[in-house]
Design a protein around this motif. Structure first.
Motif, PDB file in Angstrom:
ATOM      1  N   VAL A   9     151.274  16.746  72.979  1.00 35.38           N
ATOM      2  CA  VAL A   9     151.364  15.950  74.190  1.00 35.38           C
ATOM      3  C   VAL A   9     152.488  14.942  74.011  1.00 35.38           C
ATOM      4  N   THR A  10     153.468  14.995  74.912  1.00 37.77           N
ATOM      5  CA  THR A  10     154.620  14.095  74.838  1.00 37.77           C
ATOM      6  C   THR A  10     154.555  13.124  76.007  1.00 37.77           C
ATOM      7  N   SER A  11     154.563  11.838  75.680  1.00 38.32           N
ATOM      8  CA  SER A  11     154.609  10.802  76.716  1.00 38.32           C
ATOM      9  C   SER A  11     155.987  10.137  76.646  1.00 38.32           C
ATOM     10  N   ASN A  12     156.159   9.052  77.374  1.00 40.78           N
ATOM     11  CA  ASN A  12     157.450   8.365  77.369  1.00 40.78           C
ATOM     12  C   ASN A  12     157.814   7.823  75.986  1.00 40.78           C
ATOM     13  N   LYS A  13     156.824   7.391  75.222  1.00 41.51           N
ATOM     14  CA  LYS A  13     157.108   6.729  73.949  1.00 41.51           C
ATOM     15  C   LYS A  13     156.742   7.558  72.729  1.00 41.51           C
ATOM     16  N   THR A  14     155.713   8.386  72.799  1.00 41.54           N
ATOM     17  CA  THR A  14     155.232   9.072  71.602  1.00 41.54           C
ATOM     18  C   THR A  14     154.972  10.560  71.860  1.00 41.54           C
ATOM     19  N   THR A  15     154.827  11.249  70.758  1.00 43.74           N
ATOM     20  CA  THR A  15     154.401  12.646  70.796  1.00 43.74           C
ATOM     21  C   THR A  15     153.187  12.773  69.892  1.00 43.74           C
ATOM     22  N   ASN A  16     152.091  13.278  70.436  1.00 37.89           N
ATOM     23  CA  ASN A  16     150.856  13.440  69.668  1.00 37.89           C
ATOM     24  C   ASN A  16     150.536  14.924  69.538  1.00 37.89           C
ATOM     25  N   LYS A  17     150.108  15.322  68.348  1.00 40.92           N
ATOM     26  CA  LYS A  17     149.731  16.708  68.099  1.00 40.92           C
ATOM     27  C   LYS A  17     148.231  16.775  67.845  1.00 40.92           C
ATOM     28  N   TYR A  18     147.593  17.750  68.471  1.00 41.10           N
ATOM     29  CA  TYR A  18     146.159  17.937  68.346  1.00 41.10           C
ATOM     30  C   TYR A  18     145.880  19.386  67.958  1.00 41.10           C
ATOM     31  N   ARG A  19     144.769  19.574  67.274  1.00 37.94           N
ATOM     32  CA  ARG A  19     144.278  20.924  66.985  1.00 37.94           C
ATOM     33  C   ARG A  19     142.827  20.971  67.442  1.00 37.94           C
ATOM     34  N   LEU A  20     142.504  21.945  68.288  1.00 36.42           N
ATOM     35  CA  LEU A  20     141.186  22.039  68.907  1.00 36.42           C
ATOM     36  C   LEU A  20     140.608  23.431  68.706  1.00 36.42           C
ATOM     37  N   ILE A  21     139.293  23.493  68.753  1.00 36.19           N
ATOM     38  CA  ILE A  21     138.604  24.768  68.854  1.00 36.19           C
ATOM     39  C   ILE A  21     137.887  24.756  70.195  1.00 36.19           C
ATOM     40  N   GLN A  22     138.145  25.803  70.975  1.00 35.46           N
ATOM     41  CA  GLN A  22     137.548  25.895  72.303  1.00 35.46           C
ATOM     42  C   GLN A  22     136.708  27.168  72.366  1.00 35.46           C
ATOM     43  N   LYS A  23     135.500  27.043  72.924  1.00 32.44           N
ATOM     44  CA  LYS A  23     134.581  28.180  73.020  1.00 32.44           C
ATOM     45  C   LYS A  23     134.029  28.266  74.433  1.00 32.44           C
ATOM     46  N   TYR A  24     133.790  29.502  74.859  1.00 29.77           N
ATOM     47  CA  TYR A  24     133.142  29.743  76.147  1.00 29.77           C
ATOM     48  C   TYR A  24     132.127  30.853  75.951  1.00 29.77           C
ATOM     49  N   ALA A  25     130.951  30.684  76.546  1.00 33.46           N
ATOM     50  CA  ALA A  25     129.918  31.723  76.514  1.00 33.46           C
ATOM     51  C   ALA A  25     129.238  31.739  77.875  1.00 33.46           C
ATOM     52  N   GLU A  26     128.869  32.937  78.294  1.00 36.46           N
ATOM     53  CA  GLU A  26     128.159  33.059  79.564  1.00 36.46           C
ATOM     54  C   GLU A  26     126.772  32.467  79.428  1.00 36.46           C
ATOM     55  N   PRO A  27     126.196  31.876  80.382  1.00 34.41           N
ATOM     56  CA  PRO A  27     126.709  31.499  81.688  1.00 34.41           C
ATOM     57  C   PRO A  27     127.220  30.068  81.682  1.00 34.41           C
ATOM     58  N   ASN A  28     128.465  29.852  81.860  1.00 36.41           N
ATOM     59  CA  ASN A  28     129.104  28.537  82.056  1.00 36.41           C
ATOM     60  C   ASN A  28     128.845  27.526  80.950  1.00 36.41           C
ATOM     61  N   ILE A  29     128.981  27.905  79.709  1.00 38.98           N
ATOM     62  CA  ILE A  29     128.865  26.943  78.616  1.00 38.98           C
ATOM     63  C   ILE A  29     130.231  26.823  77.961  1.00 38.98           C
ATOM     64  N   PHE A  30     130.832  25.647  78.113  1.00 36.94           N
ATOM     65  CA  PHE A  30     132.144  25.363  77.564  1.00 36.94           C
ATOM     66  C   PHE A  30     131.995  24.332  76.458  1.00 36.94           C
ATOM     67  N   LYS A  31     132.646  24.555  75.329  1.00 35.26           N
ATOM     68  CA  LYS A  31     132.596  23.610  74.220  1.00 35.26           C
ATOM     69  C   LYS A  31     133.990  23.468  73.649  1.00 35.26           C
TER      70      LYS A  31
END
Length: 122
Positions: free
Chosen positions: A66-88
């Protein structure tokens, strides 16, 4: 006599050519795979859209910058989805927000951080 020998040679040559062409056509036809296995076929945008809409679950390891006007931040995420409509989604890096997890079950949004023993329902 010479005409008979020449006729036999031409007939044998013709038969060999027919067998050779038939064999080549047979192997060429059966060598090409037409199944829908893997990413070997070119798919239309509509087929890809249908495939994505039918996915019942997935897990992704995401690197985000993510780059803003002043800084750049780096993130590492784990994203999961399972039926029915469970997002983590869980943050793995940077260390100052590591363990921050958001869970959405279709109606409720829960934010928690296991490192700081924080839980909040929104």
């Amino acid at each position: 006599m010479k005409n008979k020998k020449l006729l036999y040679i031409i007939a044998i040559f013709f038969i060999i050519c027919v067998i050779l062409v038939t064999t080549i056509c047979f192997f060429r036809k059966n060598d090409y795979k037409t199944g829908n296995i893997g990413n070997t076929n070119i798919k239309s945008a509509e087929n890809i859209k249908e495939y994505i809409l039918k996915i019942s679950s997935y897990e992704a390891d995401i690197s985000l910058e993510v780059t803003s006007n002043k800084t750049t931040n780096k993130y590492r995420l784990i994203q999961k989805y399972a039926e029915p409509n469970i997002f983590k989604q869980e943050v793995l890096e940077p260390n100052n927000i590591k363990g921050l997890t958001t869970i959405y079950d279709g109606t409720n949004l829960k934010i928690e951080n296991s490192r700081y023993k924080f839980k909040q329902n929104i």
